[in-house]
Every structure is written in C-alpha cells, then in structure tokens.
Design a protein around this motif. Sequence first.
Motif, PDB file in Angstrom:
ATOM      1  N   ILE A 125       8.308 -27.937 -41.566  1.00  0.00           N
ATOM      2  CA  ILE A 125       6.941 -28.418 -41.358  1.00  0.00           C
ATOM      3  C   ILE A 125       6.887 -29.941 -41.257  1.00  0.00           C
ATOM      4  O   ILE A 125       6.319 -30.472 -40.303  1.00  0.00           O
ATOM      5  N   PRO A 126       7.491 -30.640 -42.222  1.00  0.00           N
ATOM      6  CA  PRO A 126       7.471 -32.101 -42.088  1.00  0.00           C
ATOM      7  C   PRO A 126       8.103 -32.592 -40.788  1.00  0.00           C
ATOM      8  O   PRO A 126       7.549 -33.457 -40.118  1.00  0.00           O
ATOM      9  N   ILE A 127       9.243 -32.021 -40.426  1.00  0.00           N
ATOM     10  CA  ILE A 127       9.902 -32.468 -39.200  1.00  0.00           C
ATOM     11  C   ILE A 127       9.017 -32.157 -37.992  1.00  0.00           C
ATOM     12  O   ILE A 127       8.872 -32.971 -37.071  1.00  0.00           O
ATOM     13  N   TYR A 128       8.393 -31.003 -38.044  1.00  0.00           N
ATOM     14  CA  TYR A 128       7.494 -30.630 -36.959  1.00  0.00           C
ATOM     15  C   TYR A 128       6.365 -31.655 -36.845  1.00  0.00           C
ATOM     16  O   TYR A 128       6.056 -32.156 -35.765  1.00  0.00           O
TER      17      TYR A 128
ATOM     18  N   LEU B 256       3.839 -20.467 -39.995  1.00  0.00           N
ATOM     19  CA  LEU B 256       3.593 -20.383 -38.569  1.00  0.00           C
ATOM     20  C   LEU B 256       2.929 -19.084 -38.150  1.00  0.00           C
ATOM     21  O   LEU B 256       2.427 -18.977 -37.041  1.00  0.00           O
ATOM     22  N   LEU B 257       2.929 -18.089 -39.032  1.00  0.00           N
ATOM     23  CA  LEU B 257       2.198 -16.872 -38.679  1.00  0.00           C
ATOM     24  C   LEU B 257       0.860 -16.823 -39.398  1.00  0.00           C
ATOM     25  O   LEU B 257      -0.141 -16.374 -38.856  1.00  0.00           O
ATOM     26  N   ASN B 258       0.816 -17.309 -40.643  1.00  0.00           N
ATOM     27  CA  ASN B 258      -0.457 -17.346 -41.371  1.00  0.00           C
ATOM     28  C   ASN B 258      -1.093 -18.733 -41.345  1.00  0.00           C
ATOM     29  O   ASN B 258      -2.165 -18.939 -41.891  1.00  0.00           O
ATOM     30  N   ALA B 264       3.149 -22.505 -47.558  1.00  0.00           N
ATOM     31  CA  ALA B 264       4.513 -22.520 -47.031  1.00  0.00           C
ATOM     32  C   ALA B 264       5.314 -23.657 -47.661  1.00  0.00           C
ATOM     33  O   ALA B 264       6.491 -23.498 -47.991  1.00  0.00           O
ATOM     34  N   SER B 265       4.664 -24.806 -47.863  1.00  0.00           N
ATOM     35  CA  SER B 265       5.359 -25.939 -48.462  1.00  0.00           C
ATOM     36  C   SER B 265       5.737 -25.644 -49.899  1.00  0.00           C
ATOM     37  O   SER B 265       6.818 -26.010 -50.358  1.00  0.00           O
ATOM     38  N   ALA B 266       4.817 -24.982 -50.610  1.00  0.00           N
ATOM     39  CA  ALA B 266       5.154 -24.585 -51.971  1.00  0.00           C
ATOM     40  C   ALA B 266       6.388 -23.682 -51.940  1.00  0.00           C
ATOM     41  O   ALA B 266       7.304 -23.817 -52.756  1.00  0.00           O
ATOM     42  N   GLY B 267       6.418 -22.774 -50.973  1.00  0.00           N
ATOM     43  CA  GLY B 267       7.568 -21.888 -50.827  1.00  0.00           C
ATOM     44  C   GLY B 267       8.824 -22.669 -50.527  1.00  0.00           C
ATOM     45  O   GLY B 267       9.907 -22.375 -51.058  1.00  0.00           O
ATOM     46  N   ALA B 268       8.667 -23.679 -49.674  1.00  0.00           N
ATOM     47  CA  ALA B 268       9.823 -24.491 -49.318  1.00  0.00           C
ATOM     48  C   ALA B 268      10.384 -25.177 -50.556  1.00  0.00           C
ATOM     49  O   ALA B 268      11.607 -25.279 -50.713  1.00  0.00           O
TER      50      ALA B 268
END
Lengths: 276, 292, 348
Positions: A125-128, B256-258, B264-268
């Motif tokens: 996400i950040p890179i995007y 990217l789907l939701n 997602a970042s928390a997941g990351a």
Amino acid sequence: MFGSYEWNKKLVIRTVASWALALLVFFPILFMLVTSFKTELQAIAVPSLWVFEPTLENYTEVQDRSDYLHFAWNSIITSVLSTILGLLIAVPAAYSFAFAPTKRSKDIMMWMLSTKMMPAVGALIPIYVICQKLGLLDSVFALTIIFTMINLPIMVWMLYSNFKDIPREILEAARMDGATLWDEFRQVLLPLSMGGIASTGLLCLVLSWNEAFWVLNLTSANAGTLASLVASYSSPEGLFWAKLSAVSVLAIGPIVVFGWFSQKQLVQGLTFGAVK
Amino acid sequence: MSSPDQESRLTQRLLLTPAVSTLLLWMIVPLVMTIYFSFIRYNLMQPDASGFVGWSNYEFFITNPAFGDAVFNTLLLLGSVVIITVTFGLALALLINDPFPGQGLVRVLLISPFFIMPTVNALLWKHMMMNPIYGVLAQISVFFGTEPINWLQDLPLFSVIIMLSWQWMPFACLIFITSLQSMDKEQLEASSLDGATFWQQFRYLYLPHLARPMSVVIMIEVIFLLSVFAEIFITTSGGPGTASTNLAYLIFAEALLNFDVGAASAGAVFAIILANIVAIFLIRMIGKNLEN
Amino acid sequence: MGFLDLEAVDKYYGKLHAIKGIDLSIQQGEFIVFVGPSGCGKSTLLRMIAGLERINGGTLTLDGNDITHAAPAKRDLAMVFQTYALYPHMTVAENMSFSLRLAKVDKAIIDEKVKTAADKLDLTQYLDRTPKALSGGQRQRVAIGRAIVRQPKVFLFDEPLSNLDAALRGQTRVEIARLHRELGATTIYVTHDQIEAMTLADRVVVLRDGIIEQVGTPLELYDHPANRFVAQFIGMPQMNLIPTSHVPAAPQGSVELGVRTEHMAICAMGDARIKGSVEMVESLGNETLIHVRPEFAGEHDLPLIIRQYERTDLQMGDEAGVRWDDQHVHFFDADGKTLTNTVQGVAA
C-alpha cells in the motif's frame, strides 16, 4: 554414451529410476509445450492427444491479441537493468562484509536478509501510494528499482559467500604491492570472483524475470512484464488452454533456455557458502 | 585530522552506504507509512471519512475469523513445502549423484521447474493438471477407475503446496547435488569396507555433510515462501472460504478487494511481526550452522 | 635511532590489549626474527608494521619517516605470506611484476628486474606458468621473488616455511639466508620454529603475551636468557629445572636452578648431586637423551633430561646419579627472572 559404463543390475535400476523421475518432474512443462501446438479443441480432448498435426495458430493469435514483444521487452529491460544496478550496489557492500568486517557486519547482513522476509504485501500500500503520488504507477523505472531492492539482500549474501572463499592474504598482498582499492578490485578481486558475480547476476535475472507480485499490483498495459501478460490469460472466455500454453511457453521459454545453458555457472554460486 | 587508515575505514563505510541506505529507505518508509495507515480510517470507497481511530483497525483485523486461518495456513504452507522439497530434493540428489547414462540431461530436466514463473506455474497446474474433467490428474484417476478429485475445490491448500513444492524441489535438489560432489570419497569407501549399510552411511556421513546446505535451502525457501502470493491469487483466490488464504493474500484482499487500507495496514503490521518472529527463530537456528 | 623504530606500539582488539607498548629499534640490513609461542602477538606485530593492522598507539618510523598510519602501499615494505598469497589468475612473471606494473614502471625495466629475480630464485623456466602448476617450494620462491623485484626498504616474512615439508624447509631456510647475504636487505621474519630463529637471525626478539621478553643475538639468548620463559623457549630439549630446595648453596632469593641438557651428565651414585631412576632412553645415534626422574620429583613433574654424545647401557628403571657443571647454570627467582648465571661468553 552407453559404452563406458559397467552395466550391472544396480546401475540399470538407478538409470531407469532417474529418468522416470526426471520425466515426471518435467512432464507438466512438456505437456504445456505440446498443448501450445494443438487447436483449442484438441487441447481439451480426453484422453490427451499425443499424436496430432501441430499448428502455430496459437502463437500468431497471442501476438495479434496482445503485443508479446512489448511485454517481452519490458521483462528484458527490467531484469537486466535491475541486475546491473543490483550488482553495482551489492558488490561494494559484499566486499566490505567479506574483507573489512566489523563487529556489526554480521548483524547488518542478517538485517538485510530480514527485510527480504517481510511480506511484500506489507509494503504494497505505501509503495502503491508513493508511486501514485510520483506518477510512477505502471512505469518500467519504478519496477526496475523495486526489483533491485527485493533482490539486493540475496545478492549481497551470495556475493559475500563467494568473496569469503578468496583468501584475504591475496588482497593484502595486492595492497602491499601498492594496489589502490580500485586496482585491488579490478585486477585481483574481479578476475578471481567472476564466477560468483556471474552466478549472482544470473539468479537475479531469473528472479526478476519471474517476479509476479509487484508486476501484478503496480503495472498494467504500459510497464507490464511477461508475468502480467500470462496472468491476463488466466480467466478468458471459452476455450483457452492452447492459447494459454502458447503464451506461457513464450513467457518462460527465454528464461528456461537461458537457465539450462547457464545452470553450471548458476549452481556454482548458488550454494551460499554451504559447500566447501 | 584524517590519517590514511581513518580514510580507509571511511572507504569501507562508503562501500556499504549504497546498499544499507537504499535498503533502509526501502524498509523504513513503507513501514512508517503502514503503521500510520493502520491507526487511521482509510477506506478507498469512503474517501471523506478519515481521522485517527486508535487500535480499532487491529481489532477489526484480528477479530476477523479469517485472520487465525491465514496465520495457520501461512505456517502450514511454509512447513509442508520446506519438508517436502528437502526430503524429495535430497532423495533425488542421492539418486542421481553417481554417473549414469544421460546424467546431464536428467539434471537439466529436474531443475527446469525452478525457472518457471509463478504465474505460469499456477495456471499450468490449475488448468492442465488439476482441472477435474480435462486435467491430467483427472485422467489418471479415471484410468485407475477412481473418482477424479476436484483439487482446487476440495483440497485447495494442498494443491497450492503441490505447485510450490514442484517449483522449489529443484532448487533444493540443485544445492544438494553440488554439496554431494564435495563429499569425501575415501571416507565413504572406508565406511563401506567397515561394512556400513547405506542407511548408516546416510545417517553418519551424508547427513552431517549436508547440514549446511540444508540450512541454506531452508533459509532461502522461508524467505520466499512466507509471502507466497501469485500462486494463490491465480488459482484459488484464497478460497473456498479461507481454506487457502495466507496472510499475504488476506492483506491483499482487505486492501484491494474490500478497499479498507486501514485494516489491511494493521494486517501488514501483523505480517511483519510474524515475519520477524520467524526470522529471529531462523537466524538463531541456522545462523549457527552458517558460522565459520 | 635505528632504520626502523617501534616506539611504545600498542594494539587493542576491543578490550583485549594484544600488543603492549613494544619498543624496538632495528638497524639497516639486520635480519630480525620474531619468535614466540602461538598467540604471543608476533604475527600481529608484523602485520602492524606492514600496515595490515591498525596501530592503536605509539609510533612507527622507517628511515626517518613516520609511517604509523600510512597505507600499506605507501610504506615501501614487501611481505611474504605464510600461504604465499600468490595471484592465482596471473602467471609467475605477472605475479612478480604486479607491483611494478601498478607503479607504471617502464616495461623494459620490469622485464629486466623480473628476469634477474627469476634467475636468482631458479624460476626462469616457470615464468609463464600459473601458481596452480607449481609445487609448494616453487610457489614459495615466487612469493619471495614478488617481494624482491620491488626492492623494498624492509622485507617481512610471516612464517614462510610452515607450509613446506621438513626437507624443503631446511633447503629454503638456507636459501633465505643466502638471499639476505646477497641483498643485504633489512628483514623481519616471524616464526614459531626456534631452529629458524637461531640459524637465520642477527637478533632474535622473543615475544610473549604481547610484550618483548628479550632481544639479543641467538647465542646471547641461549647463554644468557633474561628469564625462565626465554630459557625454556630456546633450546631443544627444554632446559632442566630443579627447585633450589634440593640444591645446596643456591644464591639468596633463587627458587629454581636451570641447567641445559648438555651440561648435565650421568655419574656414579657416589658423585651424584641428584639420584633418580631412568624413565626413558632416546637413542638418536649421534646423541642419547636419558630421562631421569629424581627421587624427590612428584608424579606430574617433568623428568630431567641428560644429553650425551656417547651411547649408554642404562635401561628403563635403572638407578642413576646426575651431576652438572657449575660453569653453566642459571638461577631464577620467584618471578622467573634470571638472578645469576655462570655461563661464560658475552656479558648478560
């Protein structure tokens, strides 16, 4: 080929078993290659056809439908450039680790490897967002940089283990002979580690060529590589196995053939110092 | 004042700088941004809603039932592929170690899957091998008179494991082959004279010799298998349900789907923590083996 | 001031004080040997002089120039490494000419110098070979040749013979001595082998734990060791030690008496200063070593060794008397320092 062997039962069994297993492992690739020369109807025939009149129509259709050469060019450019760039950055670092280690060298190297263990998706996400802000989405430039970064830790490690096998005294002797750092590198280290550097470059080339995650997420029509071309054939309408096989053969062909020819070289450096 | 040997130390540092600084940037910037995103409301479908939300993204991600499954699947995938590839890679390497007619060609055939890109690997297995009607595996089942297995539906994670093992076994095999070439032949002959069986030779001579290459194989495979993505994305899309969702794919799906970048970042962040736990464990275990 | 001067030279590895303030002055043309047990710092000290290890304290002066922190290439020294460290990808000629080529010396001069050195070292017919195609002794000579062509101010040798077999070692040792005579170059030579030290050196530097125990000519060290360590390190078999409690009329403050093996003799029981039993007899043909365990010796004490040039009838378990020559004894105090020493010759 068969002359120089002393045949006994054991050798027969070993030969037959080796060949059988090798063909089993290779079978999916062979199957795909064969399928790429069938018509779509022949491709899904049950049982699979092995004798048929080969056609090249899938290959022409792939080129018509999507510009194969465009994607192939992107693959070549990104993998070659990232390999060169990676070597330029990794060789000096590996030199420093191998020949002028400090107490922290090992930690720094382990840290480098650990960056490789972080899932790419964590940085996606950040890179995007960064690429979006800089207008670098779907650009060959961004892809090259990213390939360089993801391969860098492996390259440093591989080069390091190759350099480490060169006796330190040889470089010290060069230094005593009046060599500058550049002389030392150019005239002693480089000739002695050509094999290791080549094999590092080869591996990097293979990894970049096959990279899919960043390609799928950051590129589309413009900067897409063969990995994304293949993915675009993953869910079409109607019958598509033959065309899929053709595009796959086109995508992996260059790197597989390249790999076959360079395997001896590749293996030499791939051991990461594990083989004495 | 700078003396020549201070200069030389400076040079050594300069040599490291490009690698360290670029990697640092490559790691820190996304990490900081990911952590930042994980504490704000950030949904691509609702661009107006924003602001600090504390731990709620984390709560949302952990309480998602898919999370536990994803962690489990990630580790199961990793463990299975490593065990399968090391076992089969070693067996094959031992089999083809001594010369026989066509050894070179057999080697080339065996290592070929290593050069296949993940997308091709996935599509090839999904369609031509595992299709329940036309696929090769189905044809084999029919030939033996058993019901064809619908691989991707019924055994999704196992299917992915097969694909990955096929791809990585050659790598393990390659390294073992190289390592076996450097075995001490006299030692083997001496042990044969002493009446050692193959299994005794394997246990006391081959295995110790192969400890280092094994560490290397495991290390490299873990690095690449922790973040398997393309194979899952293309074949099962993580399904059915979460049966083949790993952490990498779950984060991808969330973002990217939701369109929920915050979650997602928390997941990351979790993925990074997991990776680091595995990394520390691995470096402890294998680092020792690679010393000297 | 000498040609090469070390003043209070220090080396630290983290907290470990590896070289502890070494002072040493070397004259032009001298052949100096650093000797000591492994880990004594002799190789480290050599590498510090070479510039391959940083000098953490003190100064190093060569021919009037401070080279304490100069880069190795700028020091005008040449080194012969234990592993030879030849460039495997270059021929013998290229190996020997590498430094001159780096210095952009004229090609004709290079060829001339390489030829001369090859002649001297009997390498002419191997000039086009790579090191891989040479024997150990030939490689060793190439390494020496590489140093010679540069005509450096000082030659450094780091255990150059330890990778050779025994016969070749003796031969090469003579060769190195001859070269030094011919070239007259200042040389520092590191070894753990006391025979090399004794035969090659003008002066020997005995090192232990990063300090100099003694500096002197080989015979000075043999006859007048400054302490028990040097006394025992030089000389094979080791000098015999006897606690002074068993020696009448020992000087005040002495703890141990040292007598070299050749200055002890087997004698009739009546004349014996010490009685004991024969533990082993080593007959080497030209000489005989008789190991005698004194009556008072504990189980873990070393036996006395008597070296004689006649053969003996003594057998294991026989009783034997031992005496020694009072002209050749050393007394050591509780710190191991030499207290008095009766050996005639150069004054201590």
